[in-house]
Write an enzyme that holds these catalytic residues in place. Structure first.
Site, PDB file in Angstrom:
ATOM      1  N   SER A 172       0.844  -1.197   0.000  1.00 50.03           N
ATOM      2  CA  SER A 172       0.000   0.000   0.000  1.00 50.03           C
ATOM      3  C   SER A 172       0.878   1.246   0.000  1.00 50.03           C
ATOM      4  O   SER A 172       1.667   1.432  -0.916  1.00 50.03           O
ATOM      5  CB  SER A 172      -0.948  -0.028   1.205  1.00 50.03           C
ATOM      6  OG  SER A 172      -1.843   1.057   1.162  1.00 50.03           O
ATOM      7  N   HIS A 199      -2.655  -1.117  -3.352  1.00 52.46           N
ATOM      8  CA  HIS A 199      -3.756  -0.180  -3.133  1.00 52.46           C
ATOM      9  C   HIS A 199      -3.490   1.059  -3.987  1.00 52.46           C
ATOM     10  O   HIS A 199      -2.577   1.825  -3.705  1.00 52.46           O
ATOM     11  CB  HIS A 199      -3.841   0.226  -1.660  1.00 52.46           C
ATOM     12  CG  HIS A 199      -4.167  -0.915  -0.748  1.00 52.46           C
ATOM     13  ND1 HIS A 199      -3.944  -0.854   0.618  1.00 52.46           N
ATOM     14  CD2 HIS A 199      -4.690  -2.142  -0.979  1.00 52.46           C
ATOM     15  CE1 HIS A 199      -4.334  -1.998   1.169  1.00 52.46           C
ATOM     16  NE2 HIS A 199      -4.785  -2.791   0.214  1.00 52.46           N
ATOM     17  N   ASP A 298      -4.244  -4.966   6.047  1.00 51.96           N
ATOM     18  CA  ASP A 298      -4.651  -5.769   4.893  1.00 51.96           C
ATOM     19  C   ASP A 298      -3.542  -6.750   4.512  1.00 51.96           C
ATOM     20  O   ASP A 298      -2.390  -6.359   4.341  1.00 51.96           O
ATOM     21  CB  ASP A 298      -4.973  -4.856   3.704  1.00 51.96           C
ATOM     22  CG  ASP A 298      -5.640  -5.607   2.559  1.00 51.96           C
ATOM     23  OD1 ASP A 298      -6.241  -6.670   2.815  1.00 51.96           O
ATOM     24  OD2 ASP A 298      -5.566  -5.122   1.415  1.00 51.96           O
TER      25      ASP A 298
END
EC number: 3.1.1.61
Length: 354
Positions: A172, A199, A298
């Protein structure tokens, strides 16, 4: 506790006003100065030593790219680029990240200054996250580049859907720079297929995959629905939707499927969703899962599940992570077979594939 000192750089007075309002609503943040162009940004960065800089790109006198390059050379500072949600905006954003910026916030479509408040929470989260970063200066201090020239490359003539290992990479905040440290270092004859879950906004992922492809021996592209996983190919998940892997009964080909489910997913694409789906299509001992820099958790639980079932998992160390959130969660839950700085991960992947 001292406040996070932020320098705002933007040629629009309205944008500077809105950014100041967004940042100063958080009691942990203090805007110490604003700059109208890159020249002022450099002067104030050297004079005031801010903890974080928000940087516009298109400005008079000196643009943001030139300012980033100078600041990272003379006073390395976490820089967040405020970019346009367009293909051109994506290209300049990735150039800024290569020059040393740690992350970006994509401004919504429409009247930019009026809509900037739609991403207020993202701006606040990223400013607070990168302010604590230990990886920004250390990565910039590494003298060697992960690549030296663009590698002209097209899709392999004869796709090979058989491969020894499946490499899954979840990332991310700080991801583009981390991936540039890994993917270009992987050899073109690697007996593996690679899937990247980053992401990133939908309009950015194709441009990012194309840029990564320019510097890599492996073939890198944005994954298409129904596309097969192949030896020597790197697929980047499209932004804004979840990617799952599937294999039909009796057919030894793994394919990509995009799905809006599960709806409760916080991130799109979700690392957890993609990683877990891999366990349903390939033997766990053939999986190498890597969790890199990023906020939140995540991918952490999926790393635990992959490791428990016999897969090998690597978490990025705090030493190089721009934001040590996702990998830290994986480590704390017992989901990391190994913890490595980002610049050692490519070599380790090659060893594991052998």
């Amino acid at each position: 506790m001292s406040k996070i000192r932020v320098l705002i750089v933007d040629d629009s007075a309205l944008m500077r006003k809105y950014l100041r309002e967004i940042l100063e609503q958080d009691p942990e943040i203090e805007v110490i100065a604003v700059a109208r162009n890159g020249r002022e940004a450099v002067e104030k960065a050297l004079e005031l030593s801010p903890d974080v800089i928000t940087m516009d790109i298109n400005m008079p006198e000196m643009d943001g790219l030139t300012a980033i390059q100078y600041i990272m050379l003379h006073r390395p500072t976490p820089i967040i680029v405020i970019s346009s949600l367009t293909q051109k905006g994506a290209l300049t954003t990735f150039e800024a990240l290569e020059l040393g910026a740690v992350d970006y916030v994509a401004k919504p479509d429409g009247t930019v200054s009026l809509k900037i408040k739609e991403v207020a929470e993202e701006i606040l989260q990223k400013v607070k996250a990168v302010a604590k970063s230990r990886g920004v200066v250390r990565l910039k201090a590494r003298k060697e580049r992960p690549f030296v020239q663009e590698v002209p490359k097209t899709r392999p003539v004869s796709p090979d859907t058989s491969f020894k290992k499946l490499i899954l990479i979840g990332v991310s905040t700080g991801g583009p720079k981390a991936l540039m440290e890994i993917i270009p270092r992987l050899p073109g004859n690697l007996d593996a297929s690679v899937v990247i879950i980053q992401h990133m906004p939908e309009k950015f992922t194709a441009s990012f995959a194309a840029r990564l492809n320019n510097y890599s021996e492996l073939y890198v592209k944005e994954a298409e629905d129904g596309e097969s996983l192949e030896r020597g190919k790197v697929l980047v998940a499209r932004g804004g939707i979840n990617l799952k892997l599937e294999r039909k009964l009796g057919i030894n080909v793994v394919r990509v499927r995009y799905t809006p489910l599960p709806r409760e997913t916080i991130y799109w694409p979700s690392v957890d969703v993609a990683f877990r789906s891999a366990l349903t299509v390939i033997e766990p001992h053939r999986i190498i899962a890597v969790l890199l820099t990023g906020m939140g958790d995540d991918g952490a639980q999926a790393m635990v599940e992959i490791k428990q079932k016999g897969g090998y998992t690597i978490a990025e160390s705090e030493e190089t992570a721009v934001v040590w959130g996702m990998p830290r969660e994986a480590i704390e839950r017992g989901g990391a077979s190994e913890i490595l700085p980002v610049y050692q991960i490519a070599d380790r992947i090659v060893e594991l594939v052998r």
